[in-house]
Scaffold this motif. Sequence first.
Motif, PDB file in Angstrom:
ATOM      1  N   LYS A  19       1.050  -1.603  -0.013  1.00 59.84           N
ATOM      2  CA  LYS A  19       0.184  -0.288   0.326  1.00 59.84           C
ATOM      3  C   LYS A  19       1.015   1.331   0.262  1.00 59.84           C
ATOM      4  CE  LYS A  19      -4.080  -2.190   2.095  1.00 59.84           C
ATOM      5  NZ  LYS A  19      -5.192  -2.127   3.181  1.00 59.84           N
ATOM      6  N   LYS A  20       1.968   1.128   0.165  1.00 57.84           N
ATOM      7  CA  LYS A  20       2.685   1.859   0.377  1.00 57.84           C
ATOM      8  C   LYS A  20       3.401   2.617  -1.239  1.00 57.84           C
ATOM      9  CE  LYS A  20       5.155   1.047   4.989  1.00 57.84           C
ATOM     10  NZ  LYS A  20       5.703   0.807   5.417  1.00 57.84           N
ATOM     11  N   ARG A  21       2.950   3.919  -1.729  1.00 58.58           N
ATOM     12  CA  ARG A  21       3.229   4.059  -3.085  1.00 58.58           C
ATOM     13  C   ARG A  21       4.706   4.044  -3.351  1.00 58.58           C
ATOM     14  NH1 ARG A  21      -2.417   7.893  -5.168  1.00 58.58           N
ATOM     15  NH2 ARG A  21      -3.418   6.466  -3.929  1.00 58.58           N
ATOM     16  N   GLY A  22       4.939   4.429  -2.921  1.00 62.72           N
ATOM     17  CA  GLY A  22       6.974   4.898  -2.317  1.00 62.72           C
ATOM     18  C   GLY A  22       7.392   3.445  -3.548  1.00 62.72           C
ATOM     19  N   THR A  23       7.255   2.969  -2.126  1.00 60.68           N
ATOM     20  CA  THR A  23       7.645   0.962  -2.111  1.00 60.68           C
ATOM     21  C   THR A  23       7.409   0.471  -3.447  1.00 60.68           C
ATOM     22  OG1 THR A  23       7.627   1.103  -0.225  1.00 60.68           O
ATOM     23  CG2 THR A  23       8.368  -1.141  -1.211  1.00 60.68           C
ATOM     24  N   ALA A  24       5.775   0.289  -3.443  1.00 59.19           N
ATOM     25  CA  ALA A  24       5.622   0.065  -5.366  1.00 59.19           C
ATOM     26  C   ALA A  24       5.775   1.040  -5.918  1.00 59.19           C
ATOM     27  CB  ALA A  24       4.715   0.089  -4.890  1.00 59.19           C
ATOM     28  N   LYS A  26       9.398   2.006  -6.811  1.00 61.30           N
ATOM     29  CA  LYS A  26      10.603   1.848  -6.923  1.00 61.30           C
ATOM     30  C   LYS A  26      10.974   0.490  -7.200  1.00 61.30           C
ATOM     31  CE  LYS A  26      11.510   4.565  -2.696  1.00 61.30           C
ATOM     32  NZ  LYS A  26      12.562   4.291  -1.346  1.00 61.30           N
ATOM     33  N   MET A  27       9.524   0.137  -6.734  1.00 61.14           N
ATOM     34  CA  MET A  27      10.250  -1.694  -6.968  1.00 61.14           C
ATOM     35  C   MET A  27       9.347  -2.094  -8.678  1.00 61.14           C
ATOM     36  SD  MET A  27      11.185  -3.572  -4.661  1.00 61.14           S
ATOM     37  CE  MET A  27      10.768  -4.674  -5.564  1.00 61.14           C
ATOM     38  N   TYR A  28       8.341  -0.868  -9.540  1.00 63.69           N
ATOM     39  CA  TYR A  28       8.531  -1.192 -10.918  1.00 63.69           C
ATOM     40  C   TYR A  28       9.240  -0.775 -11.018  1.00 63.69           C
ATOM     41  CZ  TYR A  28       3.770  -2.371 -10.494  1.00 63.69           C
ATOM     42  OH  TYR A  28       2.370  -3.134 -10.238  1.00 63.69           O
ATOM     43  N   LEU A  29      10.536   0.583 -10.272  1.00 58.64           N
ATOM     44  CA  LEU A  29      11.562   0.887 -11.567  1.00 58.64           C
ATOM     45  C   LEU A  29      12.206  -0.055 -11.229  1.00 58.64           C
ATOM     46  CD1 LEU A  29      13.113   3.396 -12.825  1.00 58.64           C
ATOM     47  CD2 LEU A  29      13.466   3.570 -10.057  1.00 58.64           C
ATOM     48  N   VAL A  30      12.939  -1.123  -9.758  1.00 54.79           N
ATOM     49  CA  VAL A  30      13.525  -2.208  -9.748  1.00 54.79           C
ATOM     50  C   VAL A  30      13.148  -3.080 -11.619  1.00 54.79           C
ATOM     51  CG1 VAL A  30      14.807  -3.830  -8.624  1.00 54.79           C
ATOM     52  CG2 VAL A  30      14.645  -1.217  -7.929  1.00 54.79           C
ATOM     53  N   GLY A  31      11.865  -3.197 -11.085  1.00 56.15           N
ATOM     54  CA  GLY A  31      11.844  -4.248 -12.535  1.00 56.15           C
ATOM     55  C   GLY A  31      11.949  -3.639 -13.977  1.00 56.15           C
ATOM     56  N   SER A  32      11.939  -2.439 -13.854  1.00 53.98           N
ATOM     57  CA  SER A  32      12.410  -2.292 -15.862  1.00 53.98           C
ATOM     58  C   SER A  32      13.375  -1.945 -15.720  1.00 53.98           C
ATOM     59  CB  SER A  32      11.276  -0.464 -15.669  1.00 53.98           C
ATOM     60  OG  SER A  32      12.103   0.172 -14.837  1.00 53.98           O
ATOM     61  N   LEU A  33      14.406  -2.151 -14.818  1.00 52.87           N
ATOM     62  CA  LEU A  33      15.737  -2.093 -14.790  1.00 52.87           C
ATOM     63  C   LEU A  33      16.165  -3.422 -15.041  1.00 52.87           C
ATOM     64  CD1 LEU A  33      16.647   0.778 -12.231  1.00 52.87           C
ATOM     65  CD2 LEU A  33      16.751   1.426 -14.806  1.00 52.87           C
ATOM     66  N   MET A  34      15.628  -4.263 -14.595  1.00 48.79           N
ATOM     67  CA  MET A  34      16.148  -5.206 -14.321  1.00 48.79           C
ATOM     68  C   MET A  34      15.625  -6.244 -15.865  1.00 48.79           C
ATOM     69  SD  MET A  34      18.115  -5.298 -12.356  1.00 48.79           S
ATOM     70  CE  MET A  34      18.887  -7.158 -12.713  1.00 48.79           C
ATOM     71  N   SER A  35      15.119  -5.370 -16.716  1.00 44.00           N
ATOM     72  CA  SER A  35      14.465  -6.118 -17.556  1.00 44.00           C
ATOM     73  C   SER A  35      15.511  -5.447 -19.215  1.00 44.00           C
ATOM     74  CB  SER A  35      12.879  -6.423 -17.763  1.00 44.00           C
ATOM     75  OG  SER A  35      13.012  -4.732 -18.601  1.00 44.00           O
ATOM     76  N   SER A  36      16.564  -4.824 -18.913  1.00 42.49           N
ATOM     77  CA  SER A  36      16.894  -4.836 -19.825  1.00 42.49           C
ATOM     78  C   SER A  36      18.573  -5.291 -19.447  1.00 42.49           C
ATOM     79  CB  SER A  36      18.202  -3.514 -19.557  1.00 42.49           C
ATOM     80  OG  SER A  36      19.768  -3.081 -20.099  1.00 42.49           O
ATOM     81  N   PRO A  37      18.559  -6.339 -20.767  1.00 39.95           N
ATOM     82  CA  PRO A  37      19.798  -7.607 -20.754  1.00 39.95           C
ATOM     83  C   PRO A  37      21.350  -6.762 -20.636  1.00 39.95           C
ATOM     84  CG  PRO A  37      18.448  -7.768 -22.618  1.00 39.95           C
ATOM     85  CD  PRO A  37      17.879  -6.409 -21.966  1.00 39.95           C
ATOM     86  N   LYS A  38      21.383  -5.964 -21.085  1.00 37.50           N
ATOM     87  CA  LYS A  38      22.928  -5.506 -20.824  1.00 37.50           C
ATOM     88  C   LYS A  38      23.519  -4.769 -19.239  1.00 37.50           C
ATOM     89  CE  LYS A  38      23.362  -2.877 -25.237  1.00 37.50           C
ATOM     90  NZ  LYS A  38      22.838  -1.624 -25.973  1.00 37.50           N
TER      91      LYS A  38
END
Length: 62
Positions: A19-24, A26-38
């Motif tokens: 429910k913490k929007r800031g934490t959510a 951050k997790m989406y940001l990390v997820g999108s960064l980790m989808s980069s193969p490079k």
Amino acid sequence: MKADHRFYKEHGLYDFPQKKRGTALKMYLVGSLMSSPKLRAKMGNKINEGMIAPYKKVLEQH
């Protein structure tokens, strides 16, 4: 991790709501960064080491 998230979400297996929007966000940001193969190739095995580091500390204490 994305496949795990999708599976848990589809099957209602999450045992906590995020429910913490800031934490959510951050997790989406990390997820999108980790989808980069490079970026994943650059990080190498450090991701796994970072995920198990807290558990290593607990095991070393006992």
